[in-house]
Motif scaffolding. Sequence first.
Motif, PDB file in Angstrom:
ATOM      1  N   PRO A  22     -71.334 -23.943  67.722  1.00  0.00           N
ATOM      2  CA  PRO A  22     -72.505 -23.363  67.055  1.00  0.00           C
ATOM      3  C   PRO A  22     -72.472 -23.649  65.552  1.00  0.00           C
ATOM      4  CG  PRO A  22     -71.602 -21.811  68.628  1.00  0.00           C
ATOM      5  CD  PRO A  22     -70.624 -22.953  68.555  1.00  0.00           C
ATOM      6  N   CYS A  23     -73.619 -24.032  64.996  1.00  0.00           N
ATOM      7  CA  CYS A  23     -73.650 -24.538  63.628  1.00  0.00           C
ATOM      8  C   CYS A  23     -75.014 -24.290  63.009  1.00  0.00           C
ATOM      9  CB  CYS A  23     -73.341 -26.036  63.647  1.00  0.00           C
ATOM     10  SG  CYS A  23     -73.572 -26.886  62.068  1.00  0.00           S
ATOM     11  N   LEU A  24     -75.028 -24.031  61.706  1.00  0.00           N
ATOM     12  CA  LEU A  24     -76.253 -24.025  60.918  1.00  0.00           C
ATOM     13  C   LEU A  24     -76.114 -25.107  59.861  1.00  0.00           C
ATOM     14  CD1 LEU A  24     -76.932 -20.222  60.273  1.00  0.00           C
ATOM     15  CD2 LEU A  24     -77.731 -21.644  62.175  1.00  0.00           C
ATOM     16  N   LEU A  25     -77.086 -26.003  59.793  1.00  0.00           N
ATOM     17  CA  LEU A  25     -77.117 -27.002  58.734  1.00  0.00           C
ATOM     18  C   LEU A  25     -77.889 -26.396  57.569  1.00  0.00           C
ATOM     19  CD1 LEU A  25     -76.444 -29.952  57.911  1.00  0.00           C
ATOM     20  CD2 LEU A  25     -78.743 -30.559  58.717  1.00  0.00           C
ATOM     21  N   ALA A 115     -73.803 -20.992  47.422  1.00  0.00           N
ATOM     22  CA  ALA A 115     -75.103 -20.336  47.451  1.00  0.00           C
ATOM     23  C   ALA A 115     -75.608 -20.110  48.865  1.00  0.00           C
ATOM     24  CB  ALA A 115     -76.119 -21.165  46.658  1.00  0.00           C
ATOM     25  N   ALA A 116     -75.117 -20.863  49.839  1.00  0.00           N
ATOM     26  CA  ALA A 116     -75.583 -20.727  51.222  1.00  0.00           C
ATOM     27  C   ALA A 116     -74.689 -19.824  52.064  1.00  0.00           C
ATOM     28  CB  ALA A 116     -75.679 -22.107  51.878  1.00  0.00           C
ATOM     29  N   VAL A 117     -73.600 -19.323  51.496  1.00  0.00           N
ATOM     30  CA  VAL A 117     -72.644 -18.540  52.295  1.00  0.00           C
ATOM     31  C   VAL A 117     -73.248 -17.213  52.753  1.00  0.00           C
ATOM     32  CG1 VAL A 117     -70.433 -17.337  52.266  1.00  0.00           C
ATOM     33  CG2 VAL A 117     -70.609 -19.642  51.315  1.00  0.00           C
ATOM     34  N   LEU A 118     -73.835 -16.441  51.825  1.00  0.00           N
ATOM     35  CA  LEU A 118     -74.416 -15.163  52.235  1.00  0.00           C
ATOM     36  C   LEU A 118     -75.610 -15.356  53.159  1.00  0.00           C
ATOM     37  CD1 LEU A 118     -74.490 -12.131  52.245  1.00  0.00           C
ATOM     38  CD2 LEU A 118     -75.665 -12.187  50.021  1.00  0.00           C
ATOM     39  N   PRO A 119     -76.517 -16.309  52.891  1.00  0.00           N
ATOM     40  CA  PRO A 119     -77.559 -16.559  53.890  1.00  0.00           C
ATOM     41  C   PRO A 119     -77.000 -16.872  55.276  1.00  0.00           C
ATOM     42  CG  PRO A 119     -78.183 -17.583  51.824  1.00  0.00           C
ATOM     43  CD  PRO A 119     -76.779 -17.058  51.646  1.00  0.00           C
ATOM     44  N   ARG A 370     -81.350 -23.036  51.586  1.00  0.00           N
ATOM     45  CA  ARG A 370     -82.305 -23.040  52.703  1.00  0.00           C
ATOM     46  C   ARG A 370     -81.606 -23.426  53.995  1.00  0.00           C
ATOM     47  NH1 ARG A 370     -86.582 -25.986  55.311  1.00  0.00           N
ATOM     48  NH2 ARG A 370     -86.126 -27.969  54.273  1.00  0.00           N
ATOM     49  N   LEU A 371     -81.953 -22.719  55.052  1.00  0.00           N
ATOM     50  CA  LEU A 371     -81.520 -23.094  56.401  1.00  0.00           C
ATOM     51  C   LEU A 371     -82.372 -24.267  56.861  1.00  0.00           C
ATOM     52  CD1 LEU A 371     -79.995 -22.617  59.061  1.00  0.00           C
ATOM     53  CD2 LEU A 371     -81.747 -20.930  59.655  1.00  0.00           C
TER      54      LEU A 371
END
Length: 395
Positions: A22-25, A115-119, A370-371
Amino acid sequence: MSAVAAARVPEVARRGSQTAIPCLLMRGGTSRGPFLDARLLPADPALRDAVLLAAMGSPDPRQIDGVGGAHPLTSKIGLVRPGTEPGVDVEWTFAQVQPDGDTVDTSANCGNMLAAVLPFAVETGMVVPTGDRTTARVLTRNTGMVAEITVATPAGANGTRHVAYDGAARIDGVPGTAAPVEIGFLDTAGSVAGALLPTGRARDTVEVPGLGAVDVTLIDNGQPLVIVEAARLGATGYESPADIDADEELKARVEALRLVCGEAMGLGDVSGRNYPKMTLVAPPRHGGTLTTRSLIPRVCHQSIGVLAAVTAATACVIEGTVARFVAAGVSGTEPTVSVEHPSGEFGVTLGVDPADPQRVTRSALLRTARLLMAGDLLVPRSVWDPAPARQEKLA
């Protein structure tokens, strides 16, 4: 406001002849890469690195067989998990992969990917928002750095809160606008080199083969930097990244200086490491404080890294540094330093100790994230086959 959740850990599965993770780019600042739940990956570092290299498609300059973007800025990975230490909500490990390299570097920081860690943590249920703004303390395991990060988390029509990605915030190096990600660094001095000024001096003169004596500032306020006047290396400091990347003689001079300075900073042989980063400086041209050209470490950055900007800005407020010598005037106990770079400028607000103007107590800045895509990251089962208990997915 936020609540740290005991979220269910997702599962790794089989998908035909591949392993599905499972992954989010995500885009973080001016960087991009896959974000993964660190708890899913192999505990053995060598096997974990093999999985990450396969996922990114390295070593290959095009990274054609993976999700890497064929550039150091788009060949980054975030490994995130709930905090395991008191006072920490989320922790993460930053992994840098070089497109044509066969190693994974987890020794440095990346303030853009931060910057994308908390999102990511909100998207995956590690952090549950309870208000319109969600703040969490995030530990960077690479260096022990802690930052407070705040994102907008409005409620949807069904009452469920989500990360807002649309907004009016703009950062140079990223097209358009987005919701702001506010980052406050609590204590970044000596993140890798052990001290803000590893040699104890604001300016050093080092002897470099083929160059002779070179004045530098060796500094680490979140990112180990070698700051040098561009003119001393035969550059102007206003070249485009493409021009610098094409100038093999200039890059050779920069690398020779980097190797000497790595030893001087107590970092040992840095020939195989991604730090210290090299920052060529010149007087500002567009109303800012300082012009920079940043190499990471052998490719010129299209803008400048977050923590490199913080460190360069810090050098502007310390008397005697190379940066201070060429910078426009900076004064006050909470100055905002405008760091010019090839794509625009980067503003950093610093807190300076009134009793000790050479001591920077905090730094704050704004990024966006951004996701981009959600799904499974696939690697060959010949690289890693965890043989999960759940039923194999359909190919």
